[in-house]
Design an enzyme around this catalytic site. Structure first.
Site, PDB file in Angstrom:
ATOM      1  CB  ILE A  52      76.062  31.179  63.434  1.00 44.01           C
ATOM      2  CG1 ILE A  52      74.603  30.751  63.165  1.00 44.01           C
ATOM      3  CG2 ILE A  52      76.849  31.190  62.142  1.00 44.01           C
ATOM      4  CD1 ILE A  52      73.833  31.702  62.216  1.00 44.01           C
ATOM      5  CB  SER A  53      74.897  25.888  65.431  1.00 41.49           C
ATOM      6  OG  SER A  53      75.087  26.324  66.751  1.00 41.49           O
ATOM      7  CD  GLN A  54      77.090  21.169  60.077  1.00 39.51           C
ATOM      8  OE1 GLN A  54      77.881  20.978  61.017  1.00 39.51           O
ATOM      9  NE2 GLN A  54      76.957  20.342  59.075  1.00 39.51           N
TER      10      GLN A  54
END
Ligand code: SAH
Length: 206
Positions: A52-54
């Protein structure tokens, strides 16, 4: 959420993007061991070996898309579904596609629980886009390609914007924004990023 304070200082200043990010709790999108770190501005592992992206990168990419409430948006790389949920607060209609059936199922469960009725998650190879729903006003790719995939450029409307990380998967990539006009494509480089690679075909785990 802790990271909401960090967003502005990292360049996420668009009021609509900030309020969409306030509305969507990142907690439900992270299962298992890392759940307790959901509110840090960090990328985190999710199922199927993906990430999951930042949050600040999600914010910057969303902001770069300049979404209007009438837009139909395609996301390639559903992952946890977090980015798609934020898009659903800003756009009329969101389609998101991932090559891992399991991730698509899990994301659908969360969209239903949150009553996000304008997002549709599909299993498939997103490098070919979603021809049956094309063309799109906006396209966001959340996995890194060596070049912006041709079918995605073809499925972008005139006046449309696409945001995509480009570069080799094991190196630092560059986030680029492509604008499509009657005269052709115009590219600008936004910032260095690091994403998992855009892979061909459906996952064999499916
Ligand atoms: N946007 C996600 C994070 C994406 S991680 C989030 O908010 O959580 C990148 C995702 O791209 C992974 O889930 C991976 O399975 C997917 N992916 C990689 N190549 C793909 C392809 N060709 N088609 C569709 N999805 C792909």
């Amino acid at each position: 959420m802790q990271f909401l304070y960090a967003l502005r200082s990292k360049g996420v200043t668009d009021a609509r993007v900030l309020s969409a990010m306030e509305e969507i709790d990142r907690g439900p999108f992270i299962r298992g061991l890392f759940a307790e770190r959901a509110y840090e501005d960090m990328p985190l592992p999710i199922n199927c070996g993906q990430t999951i992206s930042q949050p600040s990168v999600v914010g910057l990419m969303t902001q770069a898309l300049q979404i209007s409430p009438r837009d139909k948006v395609l996301e390639v790389g559903t992952g946890s579904g977090y980015q798609a949920a934020i898009l659903s607060k800003l756009a009329r209609r969101v389609y998101t596609i991932d090559r891992h059936r399991r991730l698509v199922h899990e994301a659908r469960e969360i969209f239903e629980a949150l009553d996000l009725t304008n997002v549709t998650a599909v299993t498939g190879d997103g490098s070919f886009g979603l021809p049956e729903q094309a063309p799109f006003d906006r396209i966001i790719v959340t996995a890194a390609a060596e070049d912006p995939p041709g079918p995605l450029l073809a499925q972008l409307k005139i006046g449309g914007i696409m945001v995509v990380p480009v570069g080799q998967s094991d190196a630092v990539q560059t986030l680029i924004r492509v604008r499509k006009s009657e005269d052709g494509l115009e590219y600008d480089e936004l910032r260095p990023v690091r994403f998992v690679p855009l892979l061909e075909g459906l996952s064999r785990e499916n």
